[in-house]
Write a protein that holds these residues in place. Structure first.
Motif, short mmCIF file in Angstrom:
data_model
loop_
_atom_site.label_atom_id
_atom_site.label_comp_id
_atom_site.label_asym_id
_atom_site.label_seq_id
_atom_site.Cartn_x
_atom_site.Cartn_y
_atom_site.Cartn_z
N ASN A 208 0.80 -1.23 0.00
CA ASN A 208 0.00 0.00 0.00
C ASN A 208 0.84 1.28 0.00
OD1 ASN A 208 1.00 -0.35 2.55
ND2 ASN A 208 -0.91 0.12 3.62
N ASN A 209 2.05 1.25 -0.55
CA ASN A 209 2.89 2.44 -0.58
C ASN A 209 2.41 3.44 -1.62
OD1 ASN A 209 4.56 1.47 1.43
ND2 ASN A 209 6.03 0.58 0.03
N GLU A 210 2.30 4.71 -1.23
CA GLU A 210 1.98 5.79 -2.17
C GLU A 210 3.27 6.47 -2.58
OE1 GLU A 210 -1.51 8.95 -2.18
OE2 GLU A 210 0.19 9.69 -0.98
N THR A 212 5.43 8.65 -6.22
CA THR A 212 5.40 9.13 -7.60
C THR A 212 6.47 8.44 -8.44
OG1 THR A 212 6.85 10.98 -7.02
CG2 THR A 212 4.47 11.40 -7.02
N TRP A 214 8.54 4.60 -9.09
CA TRP A 214 8.62 3.17 -8.81
C TRP A 214 9.69 2.51 -9.66
CZ3 TRP A 214 3.94 5.64 -9.70
CH2 TRP A 214 3.03 5.66 -8.64
N PRO A 272 1.07 11.67 -7.00
CA PRO A 272 1.20 10.45 -6.20
C PRO A 272 0.11 9.42 -6.50
CG PRO A 272 1.56 12.39 -4.85
CD PRO A 272 1.07 12.89 -6.18
N GLN A 273 0.53 8.16 -6.57
CA GLN A 273 -0.37 7.03 -6.83
C GLN A 273 -0.09 5.92 -5.83
OE1 GLN A 273 -2.63 7.05 -9.42
NE2 GLN A 273 -1.95 9.01 -10.25
N THR A 274 -1.10 5.09 -5.59
CA THR A 274 -0.92 3.89 -4.78
C THR A 274 -1.11 2.70 -5.69
OG1 THR A 274 -1.78 5.02 -2.82
CG2 THR A 274 -1.70 2.62 -2.75
N LYS A 275 -0.01 2.07 -6.08
CA LYS A 275 -0.04 1.00 -7.07
C LYS A 275 0.82 -0.18 -6.63
CE LYS A 275 -2.57 3.19 -10.14
NZ LYS A 275 -3.90 2.68 -10.57
N ALA A 305 7.76 1.06 -4.73
CA ALA A 305 7.90 2.50 -4.51
C ALA A 305 9.31 2.82 -4.05
CB ALA A 305 6.89 2.97 -3.47
#
Length: 308
Positions: A208-210, A212, A214, A272-275, A305
């Motif tokens: 669950n890391n947010e 920008t 990766w 920022p995204q949570t992917k 991330a």
């Protein structure tokens, strides 16, 4: 999606690199052999709708991930003498525990193969096919050939990161599939005893890391519109795929070539995204294979991330 870290050790030499898309393909064959074709078809029903049941990474030295394919200056390396730049290029592994470090400080933590306890041995295994009429080798199908092999020793373990959809496949099924792959052999020449490994452990990791930025862990084809493409860095990789399983004994074994962005790409988002993964599913309609039209290809990659 749940993330597993599978740690393995090689038992025999390998003739095929442990790449995420190939691991996924062999996992599909293992699912078919263990649970049946209907179960595999059901698991893959949403694969091309951004709902993969399984996404496999490459194999990396235990406790390390690859250096991103970004300019050295972004990682904090100074432009120095040629000898220093050569040493810097050898630092290709980042300790997993240091992923949160600022990207510009990565040069402080990157290590080479020896420091990561990842020294591979590579060699060519010669083969001869004897013509029974002449009791000798010859030309064509009787021409001598060699197979490129590689191995790390038993003291060196490897980590594979696997995302799975709990509604499609269970953690127990994932571990069973990889144990089956290790017992029967992975990749080319598995029927000759190559590609065997032992699954040492299976650990669940958070996803669950947010962020920008990766790091990609497998060959992939990102198509996300939220990417800041000017700040994405990668190298292309073309896969000339072949079928496994029973197809090796019938028909055309070759698949349609696919050009991916290779593992270790630096992916940047506009915000920022949570992917947990990036990319897309390919095939299922004859696009990948005319021999087995339902064939799909993993163009997804697990992503980690990293620091800004």
């Amino acid at each position: 999606m749940e993330l597993l870290k599978l740690t393995i050790t090689m038992i025999t030499p390998f003739a095929t690199l442990l790449k995420g898309d190939t691991l996924f393909g062999q996992a599909c064959w293992a699912i078919r052999e263990i649970y049946g074709n209907a179960a595999l078809t059901n698991m893959l029903s949403k694969y091309n709708a951004d709902q993969p049941m399984l996404v496999c990474s490459d194999a990396f030295p235990a406790g390390y991930l690859p250096r991103p394919k970004a300019p050295a200056s972004m990682l904090g390396f100074a432009s120095g003498r040629i000898e220093q730049r050569k040493q810097d290029k050898r630092k290709i592994w980042m300790p997993f525990a240091k992923l949160g470090a600022a990207l510009g400080d990565w040069q402080k933590h990157l290590v080479d193969n020896q420091q990561a306890n990842h020294e591979t041995e590579n060699w060519n295994q010669p083969h001869n096919t004897i013509n029974r009429l002449t009791s000798a080798t010859g030309t064509g199908q009787f021409a001598p050939y060699s197979t490129a092999l590689w191995q790390v020793n038993s003291s060196q373990s490897l980590d594979i990161y696997v995302l799975f959809d709990r509604e499609s496949i269970s953690k127990e099924q994932v571990t069973t599939v990889f144990q089956h792959m290790g017992n029967t052999g992975y990749g080319k020449k598995a029927t000759s005893g190559l590609g065997k490994f032992e699954l040492l452990s299976c650990v669940t990791l958070p996803t669950n890391n947010e962020a920008t930025r990766w790091l990609t862990l497998a060959p992939s084809l990102p198509n996300e519109k939220w990417l800041d493409t000017a700040q994405c860095f990668y190298q292309p990789f073309t896969r000339f795929g072949r079928h496994g399983g029973f197809i090796t004994h019938t028909g055309n074994v070759y698949k349609t070539p696919i050009t991916f962005i290779d593992s270790g790409a630096l992916i940047t988002a506009q915000s920022p995204q949570t992917k947990a993964y990036i990319g897309q599913g390919l095939g299922g309609d004859g696009e990948i294979s005319s021999t087995l039209p339902e064939t799909v290809a993993q163009a997804y990659s697990p992503i980690m991330a990293i620091g800004e």
